[in-house]
Design a protein around this motif. Structure first.
Motif, PDB file in Angstrom:
ATOM      1  N   GLY A 159      79.566 -53.203  67.084  1.00  0.00           N
ATOM      2  CA  GLY A 159      78.376 -53.949  66.695  1.00  0.00           C
ATOM      3  C   GLY A 159      78.614 -54.665  65.377  1.00  0.00           C
ATOM      4  N   LEU A 160      78.138 -55.893  65.281  1.00  0.00           N
ATOM      5  CA  LEU A 160      78.342 -56.698  64.081  1.00  0.00           C
ATOM      6  C   LEU A 160      77.018 -57.297  63.629  1.00  0.00           C
ATOM      7  N   CYS A 161      76.779 -57.269  62.319  1.00  0.00           N
ATOM      8  CA  CYS A 161      75.585 -57.883  61.756  1.00  0.00           C
ATOM      9  C   CYS A 161      75.918 -58.438  60.384  1.00  0.00           C
ATOM     10  N   ALA A 162      75.014 -59.264  59.857  1.00  0.00           N
ATOM     11  CA  ALA A 162      75.283 -59.935  58.584  1.00  0.00           C
ATOM     12  C   ALA A 162      73.994 -60.064  57.793  1.00  0.00           C
ATOM     13  N   PHE A 163      74.109 -59.894  56.471  1.00  0.00           N
ATOM     14  CA  PHE A 163      72.961 -59.980  55.579  1.00  0.00           C
ATOM     15  C   PHE A 163      73.288 -60.892  54.399  1.00  0.00           C
ATOM     16  N   GLY A 164      72.277 -61.632  53.936  1.00  0.00           N
ATOM     17  CA  GLY A 164      72.443 -62.522  52.793  1.00  0.00           C
ATOM     18  C   GLY A 164      71.274 -62.406  51.837  1.00  0.00           C
ATOM     19  N   HIS A 165      71.204 -63.338  50.873  1.00  0.00           N
ATOM     20  CA  HIS A 165      70.157 -63.243  49.858  1.00  0.00           C
ATOM     21  C   HIS A 165      69.156 -64.395  49.925  1.00  0.00           C
ATOM     22  N   ASN A 166      69.277 -65.285  50.925  1.00  0.00           N
ATOM     23  CA  ASN A 166      68.366 -66.419  51.037  1.00  0.00           C
ATOM     24  C   ASN A 166      67.225 -66.130  51.998  1.00  0.00           C
ATOM     25  N   TYR A 167      66.153 -66.886  51.861  1.00  0.00           N
ATOM     26  CA  TYR A 167      64.943 -66.619  52.645  1.00  0.00           C
ATOM     27  C   TYR A 167      65.180 -66.755  54.146  1.00  0.00           C
ATOM     28  N   TYR A 168      66.114 -67.592  54.553  1.00  0.00           N
ATOM     29  CA  TYR A 168      66.343 -67.809  55.984  1.00  0.00           C
ATOM     30  C   TYR A 168      67.369 -66.836  56.570  1.00  0.00           C
ATOM     31  N   THR A 169      67.933 -65.989  55.744  1.00  0.00           N
ATOM     32  CA  THR A 169      68.883 -64.985  56.219  1.00  0.00           C
ATOM     33  C   THR A 169      68.181 -63.649  56.430  1.00  0.00           C
ATOM     34  N   LYS A 186      73.053 -48.930  66.309  1.00  0.00           N
ATOM     35  CA  LYS A 186      73.546 -47.584  66.620  1.00  0.00           C
ATOM     36  C   LYS A 186      73.297 -47.238  68.084  1.00  0.00           C
ATOM     37  N   GLU A 187      72.253 -47.799  68.657  1.00  0.00           N
ATOM     38  CA  GLU A 187      71.959 -47.553  70.067  1.00  0.00           C
ATOM     39  C   GLU A 187      72.881 -48.339  70.986  1.00  0.00           C
ATOM     40  N   LEU A 188      73.393 -49.476  70.496  1.00  0.00           N
ATOM     41  CA  LEU A 188      74.133 -50.408  71.343  1.00  0.00           C
ATOM     42  C   LEU A 188      75.638 -50.353  71.163  1.00  0.00           C
ATOM     43  N   SER A 189      76.119 -49.689  70.122  1.00  0.00           N
ATOM     44  CA  SER A 189      77.547 -49.769  69.806  1.00  0.00           C
ATOM     45  C   SER A 189      78.102 -48.429  69.342  1.00  0.00           C
ATOM     46  N   ASP A 190      79.429 -48.365  69.304  1.00  0.00           N
ATOM     47  CA  ASP A 190      80.130 -47.158  68.865  1.00  0.00           C
ATOM     48  C   ASP A 190      80.568 -47.265  67.405  1.00  0.00           C
ATOM     49  N   ILE A 191      80.885 -48.471  66.968  1.00  0.00           N
ATOM     50  CA  ILE A 191      81.309 -48.757  65.599  1.00  0.00           C
ATOM     51  C   ILE A 191      80.494 -49.944  65.106  1.00  0.00           C
ATOM     52  N   ILE A 192      80.090 -49.909  63.841  1.00  0.00           N
ATOM     53  CA  ILE A 192      79.290 -51.004  63.275  1.00  0.00           C
ATOM     54  C   ILE A 192      80.037 -51.640  62.105  1.00  0.00           C
ATOM     55  N   VAL A 193      80.162 -52.975  62.163  1.00  0.00           N
ATOM     56  CA  VAL A 193      80.769 -53.769  61.094  1.00  0.00           C
ATOM     57  C   VAL A 193      79.675 -54.615  60.454  1.00  0.00           C
ATOM     58  N   VAL A 194      79.557 -54.550  59.138  1.00  0.00           N
ATOM     59  CA  VAL A 194      78.504 -55.252  58.412  1.00  0.00           C
ATOM     60  C   VAL A 194      79.113 -56.281  57.464  1.00  0.00           C
ATOM     61  N   SER A 195      78.550 -57.479  57.485  1.00  0.00           N
ATOM     62  CA  SER A 195      78.936 -58.541  56.549  1.00  0.00           C
ATOM     63  C   SER A 195      77.830 -58.700  55.513  1.00  0.00           C
ATOM     64  N   ASP A 236      80.193 -48.565  59.565  1.00  0.00           N
ATOM     65  CA  ASP A 236      81.538 -48.000  59.474  1.00  0.00           C
ATOM     66  C   ASP A 236      82.492 -48.862  58.656  1.00  0.00           C
ATOM     67  N   VAL A 237      82.351 -50.160  58.745  1.00  0.00           N
ATOM     68  CA  VAL A 237      83.204 -51.097  57.997  1.00  0.00           C
ATOM     69  C   VAL A 237      82.298 -52.164  57.405  1.00  0.00           C
ATOM     70  N   ILE A 238      82.484 -52.459  56.108  1.00  0.00           N
ATOM     71  CA  ILE A 238      81.674 -53.458  55.419  1.00  0.00           C
ATOM     72  C   ILE A 238      82.607 -54.442  54.722  1.00  0.00           C
ATOM     73  N   TYR A 239      82.365 -55.735  54.944  1.00  0.00           N
ATOM     74  CA  TYR A 239      83.144 -56.739  54.209  1.00  0.00           C
ATOM     75  C   TYR A 239      82.185 -57.705  53.515  1.00  0.00           C
ATOM     76  N   GLY A 240      82.430 -57.914  52.233  1.00  0.00           N
ATOM     77  CA  GLY A 240      81.567 -58.748  51.420  1.00  0.00           C
ATOM     78  C   GLY A 240      82.211 -60.061  51.040  1.00  0.00           C
ATOM     79  N   HIS A 241      81.358 -61.003  50.601  1.00  0.00           N
ATOM     80  CA  HIS A 241      81.778 -62.323  50.156  1.00  0.00           C
ATOM     81  C   HIS A 241      80.601 -62.907  49.400  1.00  0.00           C
ATOM     82  N   GLY A 242      80.823 -63.986  48.709  1.00  0.00           N
ATOM     83  CA  GLY A 242      79.758 -64.593  47.922  1.00  0.00           C
ATOM     84  C   GLY A 242      80.139 -64.882  46.488  1.00  0.00           C
ATOM     85  N   PRO A 243      80.831 -63.953  45.791  1.00  0.00           N
ATOM     86  CA  PRO A 243      81.206 -64.224  44.398  1.00  0.00           C
ATOM     87  C   PRO A 243      82.309 -65.269  44.228  1.00  0.00           C
TER      88      PRO A 243
END
Length: 345
Positions: A159-169, A186-195, A236-243
């Motif tokens: 499972g993959l999802c992404a979060f940001g800091h703007n109103y449309y995200t 968690k209901e749909l996947s075995d491993i979760i990757v977050v951006s 389970d895995v988190i990768y960041g970006h933005g700075p």
């Protein structure tokens, strides 16, 4: 569609790899910001329409079970710029035809939860989505649109999802939203990757602070707290970006966190001087429960107009090693001088 999780499910056949990994492990390749060129306000496009942008990096990306990044901008050919000062601001409009370069490089998923996804409004967002879909690349992160995706690899649902800091995200300062998306995944996947797209921008912000960050009068999040919250709630895995610079990596409760991977492929429009030019690919190996086993930081450096190129000096890995030792000394892993990420014994 507030409060409704929109999920794109896809089963993609495994790519051919030179040395297939063990069936009880998965490799996830992560990069930071990608903006392959822009036609706004001036046209700044790479040589031969980007045919060589990923020349040095695609071998690593394609050999991983999953390759993910952040698309910093739009894939569109028109539209009206939404920025107040449309001439003297950063607004990115990459030709929609460039989407095939992401597919050819090996990318499976792109975060759209960033402060440039809305540079050309609804037209730009819709065009970007269409261009990515046309290449079989999944995406997530905008409110009222696809909030998450699920990709199957070697029998494992990721499972993959992404979060940001703007109103449309999907805003990462709204912990209720973060938890809602993670609970559903968690209901749909075995491993979760977050951006996560957050943090202050620029070379003086390469260290991970404690507490909230503010930049341009915006709340850019408390990223250490947020990452730990995500792990505590199933990530389970988190990768960041933005700075726009790399930051430390951490293994927390057996889960991998890269707080910022900086710029990866931004040949124009973004500063590439000094540490801003570091363009690492971080590959994490996890088991089928999502627990971190080992990893490696592949060091590349960006060349103006050319994209990321191999760096024999391992500058990105050395920078991330230093930052990790200083900012997350309690991490369950360490980085050696060659960029290998190993669990502490």
């Amino acid at each position: 569609m507030a409060g409704c999780l929109l999920v794109c499910l896809c089963h993609i056949s495994a790519r051919t790899v030179a040395t297939p990994p063990s069936e009880d492990t998965l490799t996830i390749a992560m990069v930071g910001d990608i903006m392959m060129g822009t036609t706004y306000p001036d046209t700044l496009l790479p040589y031969k329409d980007g045919a060589f942008l990923f020349k040095d990096s695609k071998g690593v990306l394609r050999s991983a079970d999953l390759a993910v990044g952040n698309h910093e901008g739009t894939l569109c050919d028109g539209g009206t710029c939404t920025k107040k000062d449309s001439v003297n601001c950063y607004a990115f409009r990459t030709p929609s035809s460039y989407a095939h370069l992401l597919h050819d490089a090996g990318f499976d998923f792109m975060s759209m939860a960033n402060n440039h996804a809305n540079d050309f409004g609804e037209e730009g967002i819709a065009s970007t989505e269409q261009a990515l879909r046309g290449q079989g690349i999944k995406y997530a992160g905008l409110r009222g649109r696809f909030e998450a995706a699920v990709i199957k690899r070697k029998g494992v649902r990721i499972g993959l999802c992404a979060f940001g800091h703007n109103y449309y995200t999907l805003n990462h300062t709204d912990m209720k939203t973060v938890k809602r998306v993670l609970d559903k995944l968690k209901e749909l996947s075995d491993i979760i990757v977050v951006s996560i797209h957050g943090g202050a921008e620029g070379q003086k912000y390469c260290h991970l602070p404690n507490g909230k960050e503010e930049f341009l009068k915006e709340n850019r999040g408390s990223l250490r707290e947020l990452a730990h919250f995500c792990v505590d709630n199933g990530a389970d895995v988190i990768y960041g970006h933005g700075p726009h610079v790399v930051r430390c990596v951490e293994v927390y409760k057996h889960r991998f966190i890269a707080y910022s991977l900086g710029n990866f492929c931004t040949p124009y429009g973004i500063s590439l001087k000094g540490i801003s030019g570091h363009a690492p690919i971080v590959v994490a190996k996890v088991n089928t429960k999502g627990e971190f086993l080992s990893g490696v930081i592949h060091s590349l450096v960006q060349r103006r107009g050319m994209g990321p190129r191999w760096d024999k000096g391992c500058s990105a890995a050395r920078q991330m090693k230093m930052l990790s030792e200083e900012d997350v000394p309690g991490s369950e892993a360490y980085i050696d001088l060659k960029g290998n990420i190993k669990l502490k014994r």
